[in-house]
Structure formats: C-alpha cells, structure tokens
Write a protein that holds these residues in place. Structure first.
Motif, short mmCIF file in Angstrom:
data_model
loop_
_atom_site.label_atom_id
_atom_site.label_comp_id
_atom_site.label_asym_id
_atom_site.label_seq_id
_atom_site.Cartn_x
_atom_site.Cartn_y
_atom_site.Cartn_z
N LYS A 73 0.84 -1.19 0.00
CA LYS A 73 0.00 0.00 0.00
C LYS A 73 0.88 1.24 0.00
CE LYS A 73 -3.70 2.27 2.62
NZ LYS A 73 -4.55 2.21 3.84
N GLU A 74 0.70 2.08 -1.02
CA GLU A 74 1.48 3.31 -1.08
C GLU A 74 0.96 4.31 -0.04
OE1 GLU A 74 3.22 4.28 -5.25
OE2 GLU A 74 1.08 3.93 -5.50
N GLY A 75 1.86 5.15 0.44
CA GLY A 75 1.46 6.17 1.40
C GLY A 75 2.50 6.36 2.48
N GLU A 76 2.07 6.91 3.60
CA GLU A 76 2.99 7.19 4.70
C GLU A 76 2.33 6.88 6.03
OE1 GLU A 76 3.93 11.35 4.46
OE2 GLU A 76 2.14 11.94 5.56
N ASP A 77 3.14 6.64 7.04
CA ASP A 77 2.65 6.48 8.40
C ASP A 77 3.69 7.06 9.35
OD1 ASP A 77 4.43 4.02 9.32
OD2 ASP A 77 3.58 3.47 7.38
N TRP A 78 3.26 7.29 10.60
CA TRP A 78 4.06 8.03 11.57
C TRP A 78 4.14 7.30 12.89
CZ3 TRP A 78 6.10 12.92 10.21
CH2 TRP A 78 5.67 13.40 8.97
N GLN A 79 5.21 7.55 13.62
CA GLN A 79 5.39 7.00 14.96
C GLN A 79 5.91 8.10 15.89
OE1 GLN A 79 7.27 5.23 12.33
NE2 GLN A 79 5.27 4.35 11.90
N VAL A 80 5.72 7.88 17.18
CA VAL A 80 6.22 8.82 18.17
C VAL A 80 7.07 8.03 19.16
CG1 VAL A 80 4.16 8.58 19.62
CG2 VAL A 80 5.57 10.64 19.80
N ILE A 81 8.17 8.64 19.64
CA ILE A 81 9.13 7.96 20.51
C ILE A 81 9.16 8.65 21.86
CG2 ILE A 81 11.54 7.28 20.84
CD1 ILE A 81 10.55 8.07 17.36
N TYR A 82 9.07 7.86 22.92
CA TYR A 82 9.11 8.36 24.29
C TYR A 82 10.21 7.67 25.08
CZ TYR A 82 4.47 10.59 23.97
OH TYR A 82 3.41 11.39 23.65
N ILE A 83 10.79 8.38 26.04
CA ILE A 83 11.54 7.74 27.12
C ILE A 83 10.73 8.00 28.38
CG2 ILE A 83 13.66 7.74 28.48
CD1 ILE A 83 15.19 8.48 25.99
N GLU A 84 10.20 6.90 28.93
CA GLU A 84 9.20 6.99 29.99
C GLU A 84 8.05 7.85 29.49
OE1 GLU A 84 9.07 5.05 32.39
OE2 GLU A 84 11.10 4.28 32.52
N ASP A 85 7.73 8.98 30.14
CA ASP A 85 6.59 9.78 29.70
C ASP A 85 7.00 11.04 28.95
OD1 ASP A 85 7.74 11.12 31.81
OD2 ASP A 85 5.85 11.51 32.87
N GLN A 86 8.26 11.12 28.53
CA GLN A 86 8.74 12.31 27.82
C GLN A 86 8.99 11.99 26.35
OE1 GLN A 86 11.42 15.10 29.72
NE2 GLN A 86 11.50 13.81 31.55
N LYS A 87 8.37 12.76 25.49
CA LYS A 87 8.57 12.58 24.06
C LYS A 87 9.97 13.04 23.66
CE LYS A 87 6.87 14.12 19.55
NZ LYS A 87 5.93 15.03 18.84
N VAL A 88 10.69 12.21 22.91
CA VAL A 88 12.04 12.55 22.50
C VAL A 88 12.22 12.51 20.98
CG1 VAL A 88 13.10 11.79 24.66
CG2 VAL A 88 12.84 10.15 22.78
N GLY A 89 11.20 12.08 20.24
CA GLY A 89 11.38 12.04 18.79
C GLY A 89 10.19 11.46 18.07
N TYR A 90 10.36 11.32 16.76
CA TYR A 90 9.29 10.75 15.93
C TYR A 90 9.92 10.10 14.70
CZ TYR A 90 9.86 14.81 12.81
OH TYR A 90 10.37 15.75 11.95
N ALA A 91 9.09 9.37 13.97
CA ALA A 91 9.56 8.71 12.75
C ALA A 91 8.47 8.78 11.69
CB ALA A 91 9.92 7.25 13.03
N ARG A 92 8.91 8.80 10.44
CA ARG A 92 7.99 8.83 9.30
C ARG A 92 8.42 7.78 8.30
NH1 ARG A 92 7.90 13.52 4.61
NH2 ARG A 92 5.89 12.99 3.64
N ASN A 93 7.48 6.96 7.83
CA ASN A 93 7.75 5.93 6.84
C ASN A 93 6.92 6.18 5.59
OD1 ASN A 93 9.31 4.58 8.84
ND2 ASN A 93 7.43 3.67 9.66
N GLN A 94 7.56 6.08 4.42
CA GLN A 94 6.86 6.31 3.15
C GLN A 94 7.10 5.11 2.22
OE1 GLN A 94 7.39 10.65 1.75
NE2 GLN A 94 9.12 10.34 3.14
N THR A 95 6.07 4.78 1.46
CA THR A 95 6.16 3.67 0.51
C THR A 95 5.57 4.11 -0.83
OG1 THR A 95 5.90 2.04 2.28
CG2 THR A 95 5.53 1.27 0.03
N ARG A 96 6.27 3.80 -1.91
CA ARG A 96 5.73 4.07 -3.24
C ARG A 96 6.18 2.96 -4.20
NH1 ARG A 96 9.40 6.28 -6.88
NH2 ARG A 96 11.38 6.99 -5.94
N LEU A 97 5.42 2.79 -5.29
CA LEU A 97 5.71 1.77 -6.29
C LEU A 97 6.20 2.41 -7.58
CD1 LEU A 97 2.58 -0.52 -5.80
CD2 LEU A 97 4.91 -1.01 -5.09
#
Length: 523
Positions: free
Chosen positions: A53-77
């Motif tokens: 499936k083409e498109g994108e999705d996102w993630q969020v990264i925490y250490i305990e209860d503090q947000k420290v980053g994020y990630a983005r994934n993209q797919t295309r054909l």
C-alpha cells in the motif's frame, strides 16, 4: 585538589546510538499496511508478489513519559523495465539533552525491493551535527551484498554473502502479517541491519495477549512478542502486535528507563516537545559515597550490586580489575592503577590493534600530524603515550556535547567533542606512532556529582600489558576512579562500534555501587 565539572567529563551517551539501530528497525514495522498473503515463517514464496500500500505512516518515541522524537515511513511503487520496484523511505528523528546541551540525531534509510519483498539496494545515513554524516550504500547482486561505507570522507567496501532467505531491513513491517503467531510460538529469520552493515539473526517468542493503550487512543488487544537479535546480544525488546498483524508498540530498556515507540497520527508525531527535553546525562548518574581524590588513587575496592541480574556479566576482569563474586547479584570489584612500564619488548599483539580502521584512521594526514606534533623527538614509548594523552587533552578545547560519536579523522580536523572524541583521536594517534591501542567503555567517577557516569577512554599496549590513558582528564594515566565494562579494537571484524556501548545501556540505572576501601596513591 583539582575540581572536575561535568562538562569536562562526558557521560557516554553514544549509548543512545545503539538504540538508533533498534528504533530504525522498529519504526519500519509500526505501520498500518494492507494484509499480505500468508507464508511459512521466515521463508519466501517464489514469484508471489507482496501486497503493498502506497502512502505514509508516523510513529512517536518516548523515554518513559517524555517525548524525544518521531519517525515517518513512506512507501511508493515504480515500474522499472517491466517490473515493480517498491521504494521505502524511513526517517527517524531524536532530540534530547546531555548536561544541558541539545543533541539532535537523525537516521534516514531508503530501500529498493522487488515485488516479492527481496532487497535490491539500500542507502543508510546517520546525521549527528556537527559531526559529519555516516553513509552506507548496499547493492545485492549474484548472491552477494556489496556495501560501501563513508565515514569522514573515507570510503571502505565490504562484501557479504546474501542468501535467498535473508530479508531487507524493512522486513519487520510485514513478518507478523505474513505469518501470524500464537502464544508460545517461536520463529527466527535473518535480516540486514543497515546501521551495522551486517546481517542479524532475529528470534521471536510470542508470550500472550495483552491490552495496549496508544497515546491519545484506547486499549487495543495485542500479542506480546519478545524479540532478540544476534548483533545486540542480551537485549530483549517487547513488541505488541494487533489482530491485523501490525506492530503498534515496542518497548526496551534504555539507561535505567524504558523507551517506547508507538503508532501515531502525523499531528501527534509532529507535536513540539515540551521544552523540557530529557537530560540523559543527569538521568543516568549512579550515586556513590564520596571518593577523595578518586583519580589520584592507587586502588579502590567497590561493592557492585544489581537487582535480578549479575553485575559480573558487565564488568571486565583483567590486569587492573579483579572481580570476586559474592552472590548471584553482587560482586566485589578491586580496581588498581596500572604500573608504569619499565621495559618495551616488541609487542606481541594482533594486527587489529595497530591497523587503521573506519573509526580509527591512523593513516589519516591530520591524525599523523597531531601525533608527530605531540611526540616530537621523544623515543620512549611510554613517554610518547603520555605526551599524546596530554596533547589531546590540551588541544581538543571545544567540549562539544552535541556530538555522539565522531571518527578520529573528523576529530583531527575539528578538534572538538567529548570523551568519545578524546578517546578516538588518542587511539588513532597511538597507532600512527606504531603503538597498539584500543578504546574502553565504562563508568567514571565525577567528584562534583558524587556519582559515576558513562565514559570512554583509551588503552595502550606496552610491556605486554594494556595500560589505560584518559585524554579527557589528561592526568598521565588513570587512577582507580574508572570501572571498565568493555573494550574494542574497533576493527571491521569486530561487532559494530555501536554494540560497544551495550553494557552501559543495559547496566546504567540498575547498578548500585558502594566503596569498601580506598587507598591513596603514594606520594
């Protein structure tokens, strides 16, 4: 007595780099893709296209209860020469503090795969300014993976055997959809870790179904799966898989805390941090009773304990460290200052400790220039080593805590960094003068904090013994205020440099250290 400020003693938070590989692996799997045909665990069905499936999705990264980053994934054909090619782009961003200085890190992974999910090529880049980027590119052809890695504008090529059942670094994003697991089931497969330019064996064990709460969401029924991999032995990561086979959450130990990665919306992932970024340096300190003149001691006897673990697994025994087990969770560690070498027979040592490597570029013009400037006309090997230790301490003036790990050639050009940069440059300079060297990772006592923290230093091989040097301190060798957990030649045949920091990551936050006896250095 000289006073040491935390800014003069870097806590070794290169440890966080070890988790970049893990996070990059996991964030490729935290996606909501469509179902794929079921296949037998760890095996591919020849000629069967994987539903993409083409498109994108996102993630969020925490250490305990503090947000420290994020990630983005993209797919295309893409159609190429009549065949489908799947392009995947994974971008990971991390931001936290070390002793008040902000550290920004990012990883970018691009893969090209066949319609059947086979790896064709990849490019991996890790950015940690002000250090230069680390870039590796790989191509699979005729049963071989050819990898070119560029560090500090120096390129090295390696070749790995690529088997038909080896998987691309994005395989974790579909393994649970292709082959659903049930509690008690196990499965294994081999997969490329682009961060290490190596193939790892991944072992999965399904535990049981649990309810998982995603930030901003509700409870989701998930299968709890424990994951281990051969390139980071001893590390267990908990994965949580929903009924569709999507990885919605992962957690792992991180410097005495928990690091979590969750599925998230784009809005949630891109939310600004609170402004109170986590200071990993302060979080990872290990309090201890005051050690008078710790770095001028002849010997210190420590009691080291861990709850539900064996500290002997993490501490290196050798010439300067003697380990005595008390029980399953406690040891007595005697750390003794190394004696000054008096004779210098020809070193009987493996070539890996004298050759240039990707991180210790001892043949680099800048490294050799600094080594020659430090040594001058001195011919005594021990005095040469001390002169180089002093030189790095005095000339690496900009104590930059925003860099996690730079190679020796980069440091030789920029002359800035923290303990890792001091250790890398000194190790390379020693080799430039034909003195065998390696780097050591462990804990160092900070008098101002009355605590131990992560650290890296250097060792030189003289008189058939490894003798510690610490260019961050610049005191002419070290006393008993260092506790070594691991060492490495940083040779290409060794585990990836990031794996060197695993004992620090695993033990900090769990160790309890007490001083049983302290013997001052004779005046």
């Amino acid at each position: 007595m000289q006073v040491f400020l935390p800014q003069r003693l870097s806590a070794l938070f290169v440890a966080s780099l070890g988790w970049l590989s893990l996070l990059c692996l996991l964030t490729t799997g935290l996606s909501a893709c469509s179902q794929s045909p079921a296949v037998e665990s760890g095996k591919k069905t020849a000629g069967t296209d994987i539903e993409v499936k083409e498109g994108e999705d996102w993630q969020v990264i925490y250490i305990e209860d503090q947000k420290v980053g994020y990630a983005r994934n993209q797919t295309r054909l893409e159609e190429r020469s009549g065949k489908k090619v799947v392009h995947k782009q994974n971008d990971f961003y991390l931001k936290f503090k070390r002793f008040g200085q902000t550290l920004n890190m990012s990883v970018h992974l691009q893969t090209e795969e066949s319609a059947q999910g086979e790896l064709l090529s990849y490019q991996y880049e890790m950015q940690n300014p002000p250090a230069g980027s680390t870039v590796s590119k790989g191509v699979v052809q005729d049963g071989q993976l050819t990898v070119e890695t560029n560090i500090a504008n120096q390129t090295a090529q390696t070749k790995l055997k690529w088997k038909p059942d080896d998987h691309p670094p994005t395989y974790i994003d579909r393994v649970f959809r292709e082959s659903p697991m049930q509690p008690g089931e196990k499965k294994s497969f081999s997969m490329l870790l682009a961060e290490f330019s190596k193939i790892t064996e991944v072992n999965l064990k399904a535990v049981d179904f649990e309810s998982v709460v995603i930030p901003g969401g509700t409870g989701v029924k998930c299968l709890h799966v424990e994951m281990q991999q051969s390139l980071i032995p001893g590390l267990t990561t908990d994965l949580y898989i929903n009924e569709a086979g999507d990885l919605v959450k992962s957690s792992t130990d991180f410097l005495g805390a928990k690091m979590y990665v969750y599925q998230a919306s784009k809005t949630e992932a891109l939310k600004e941090l609170s402004g109170k970024e986590l200071d990993l340096a302060m979080q990872a300190l290990i309090p201890v009773s005051p050690i008078p003149r710790a770095h001028d001691t002849e010997q210190v006897v420590y009691e080291i304990a861990m709850e539900n673990d064996d500290p002997a697994k993490y501490v290196v025994a050798g010439d300067t460290q003697q380990v005595k087990k008390r029980d399953a969770n406690q040891i007595e560690l005697t750390v003794t200052k190394a004696p000054v070498p008096e004779v210098f027979p020809a070193a009987k040592i493996d070539a890996e400790f004298v050759k240039p490597t990707q991180f210790l570029q001892s043949a680099d013009a800048g490294v050799m220039k600094h080594a020659n400037a430090a040594v001058g006309s001195e011919t005594n090997p021990w005095k040469q080593a001390l002169l180089m230790e002093k030189y790095v301490h005095q000339n690496l003036k900009k104590k930059n805590f925003s860099t996690a790990l730079a190679s020796a050639a980069e440091v030789a050009r920029n002359m800035e960094g923290d303990c890792t940069e001091h250790a890398m440059l000194l190790a390379a300079m020693l080799r430039a003068q034909k003195l065998p060297s390696r780097v050591a990772v462990g804990l160092v006592y900070i008098p101002t904090q009355k605590s131990f923290c992560g650290h890296m230093w250097t060792e030189v091989f003289l008189d058939q013994h490894w003798i510690p040097l610490d260019a961050t301190l610049g005191k002419g060798g070290i006393g008993a205020g260092h506790i070594k957990l691991k060492d490495s030649s940083l040779a290409e045949s060794e585990p990836a440099p990031l794996a060197l920091f695993l004992p620090v990551i695993q033990s900090v936050g769990k160790l309890k250290i007490s001083v049983l006896d302290c013997r001052p250095r004779a005046q």
